[in-house]
Design a protein around this motif. Structure first.
Motif, short mmCIF file in Angstrom:
data_model
loop_
_atom_site.label_atom_id
_atom_site.label_comp_id
_atom_site.label_asym_id
_atom_site.label_seq_id
_atom_site.Cartn_x
_atom_site.Cartn_y
_atom_site.Cartn_z
N SER A 5 0.83 -1.20 0.00
CA SER A 5 0.00 0.00 0.00
C SER A 5 0.87 1.26 0.00
O SER A 5 0.56 2.23 -0.67
CB SER A 5 -0.95 0.01 1.20
OG SER A 5 -0.22 0.11 2.41
N ASP A 8 2.16 1.62 -3.42
CA ASP A 8 1.13 2.18 -4.31
C ASP A 8 1.02 3.70 -4.14
O ASP A 8 0.85 4.44 -5.10
CB ASP A 8 -0.24 1.54 -4.01
CG ASP A 8 -0.27 0.08 -4.46
OD1 ASP A 8 0.58 -0.31 -5.28
OD2 ASP A 8 -1.14 -0.67 -3.97
N ILE A 9 1.13 4.17 -2.88
CA ILE A 9 1.07 5.61 -2.61
C ILE A 9 2.23 6.32 -3.30
O ILE A 9 2.06 7.36 -3.92
CB ILE A 9 1.09 5.87 -1.09
CG1 ILE A 9 -0.22 5.40 -0.45
CG2 ILE A 9 1.31 7.37 -0.79
CD1 ILE A 9 -0.21 5.40 1.07
N LYS A 11 3.92 5.21 -5.94
CA LYS A 11 3.75 5.12 -7.40
C LYS A 11 2.70 6.10 -7.91
O LYS A 11 2.82 6.62 -9.02
CB LYS A 11 3.39 3.69 -7.79
CG LYS A 11 4.58 2.72 -7.74
CD LYS A 11 4.18 1.32 -8.18
CE LYS A 11 5.38 0.38 -8.17
NZ LYS A 11 5.01 -1.00 -8.52
N SER A 12 1.66 6.33 -7.13
CA SER A 12 0.57 7.20 -7.58
C SER A 12 0.87 8.68 -7.37
O SER A 12 0.13 9.54 -7.84
CB SER A 12 -0.73 6.84 -6.86
OG SER A 12 -0.61 7.08 -5.46
N SER A 13 1.96 8.99 -6.67
CA SER A 13 2.30 10.39 -6.43
C SER A 13 2.86 11.03 -7.71
O SER A 13 3.37 10.35 -8.60
CB SER A 13 3.34 10.50 -5.31
OG SER A 13 4.57 9.92 -5.71
N LYS A 14 2.74 12.36 -7.77
CA LYS A 14 3.31 13.09 -8.89
C LYS A 14 4.77 13.37 -8.57
O LYS A 14 5.09 13.96 -7.54
CB LYS A 14 2.55 14.40 -9.10
CG LYS A 14 3.02 15.20 -10.31
CD LYS A 14 2.25 16.50 -10.44
CE LYS A 14 2.79 17.29 -11.62
NZ LYS A 14 2.15 18.62 -11.71
N TYR A 28 8.06 14.78 -4.58
CA TYR A 28 6.81 14.01 -4.63
C TYR A 28 5.65 14.89 -4.18
O TYR A 28 5.76 15.59 -3.17
CB TYR A 28 6.85 12.81 -3.68
CG TYR A 28 7.98 11.83 -3.87
CD1 TYR A 28 7.76 10.59 -4.46
CD2 TYR A 28 9.26 12.12 -3.42
CE1 TYR A 28 8.79 9.66 -4.60
CE2 TYR A 28 10.30 11.21 -3.57
CZ TYR A 28 10.05 9.98 -4.16
OH TYR A 28 11.08 9.08 -4.29
N PHE A 30 1.77 14.18 -3.12
CA PHE A 30 0.81 13.11 -2.87
C PHE A 30 -0.62 13.62 -3.03
O PHE A 30 -0.87 14.83 -2.98
CB PHE A 30 1.02 12.52 -1.47
CG PHE A 30 2.38 11.89 -1.29
CD1 PHE A 30 2.66 10.63 -1.79
CD2 PHE A 30 3.40 12.58 -0.64
CE1 PHE A 30 3.91 10.06 -1.64
CE2 PHE A 30 4.66 12.02 -0.48
CZ PHE A 30 4.91 10.76 -0.98
N THR A 31 -1.54 12.69 -3.20
CA THR A 31 -2.94 13.06 -3.45
C THR A 31 -3.56 13.82 -2.29
O THR A 31 -4.50 14.58 -2.48
CB THR A 31 -3.79 11.80 -3.75
OG1 THR A 31 -3.57 10.84 -2.70
CG2 THR A 31 -3.38 11.17 -5.07
#
Length: 203
Positions: A5, A8-9, A11-14, A28, A30-31
């Motif tokens: 998890s 995943d956080i 990987k999903s960050s810009k 980074y 994050f959402t």
């Protein structure tokens, strides 16, 4: 599960990369609005700096908080810079990891090694440093283990003392080593730029 998890956080960050001064600097976003900035040595791939910035309740950018590396003196840490001068006699804790270990240095501790006790407290998820002469006491956690929900184990802990500095090492679990290797592969795929990302240039 938890490691995945956090992976995943990440990987999903810009992510934005900047190559300068012999370092790979990654920013980074994050959402949830949190920011993380990392600096890696280009030759050794070792992590030199990791810092975090959170938005305040009013939505303003908070100051950078250093997790790994020297405490930074700058606009965000000017109030603290008086406390962390080299000639200060107070103990100073900083984290400087190696490839296989999380590592902390506590400077300005002029006691012999046998005075120190360093132990992991799994229930509190922290490492406790204390002296038998009751001159120093410190508790700190390992954010990497917390983020990945990995156990804290005394067997991974050791320490040494030289030049008035206590050096504490905690062997990285295999899950962390795997995660770091995978992340580094991803980061190396990012095209480094020298413009457009002010945060990466923050020293």
């Amino acid at each position: 599960m938890a490691v995945q998890s956090w992976t995943d956080i990440l990987k999903s960050s810009k992510k934005t990369a900047l190559i300068s001064d012999g370092k790979r600097k990654i920013h980074y976003l994050f959402t949830d609005g949190k920011e993380m900035s990392e600096e890696y040595d280009l030759k050794t791939d070792e992590l030199i700096v990791r810092k975090w910035r959170h938005k305040s309740t009013l939505g303003d950018q908070g100051p950078w908080q250093v997790e790994v590396g020297e405490p930074l003196a700058g606009p965000d840490t000017s109030l603290d810079s008086e406390v962390i001068k080299e000639n200060c006699s107070n103990p100073v804790l900083m984290r400087k990891d190696t490839k296989n270990s999380f590592q902390w240095r506590i400077r300005n501790l002029p006691f012999p090694k046998d005075v120190f006790s360093v132990s992991a407290e799994p229930s509190d998820r922290c490492i406790v440093v204390k002296t038998s002469n009751k001159k120093y006491y410190k508790k700190f956690n390992i954010p990497d283990l917390d983020r990945n929900e990995l156990p804290l184990e005394n067997s991974a802990l050791n320490f040494s003392h030289a030049n008035n500095t206590l050096i504490i090492s905690y062997k990285k679990p295999k899950e962390i080593l795997t995660l770091e290797q995978e992340l580094l592969k991803e980061l190396k795929k990012l095209k480094g730029t020298d413009e457009g990302d002010v945060d990466c240039k923050t020293q």
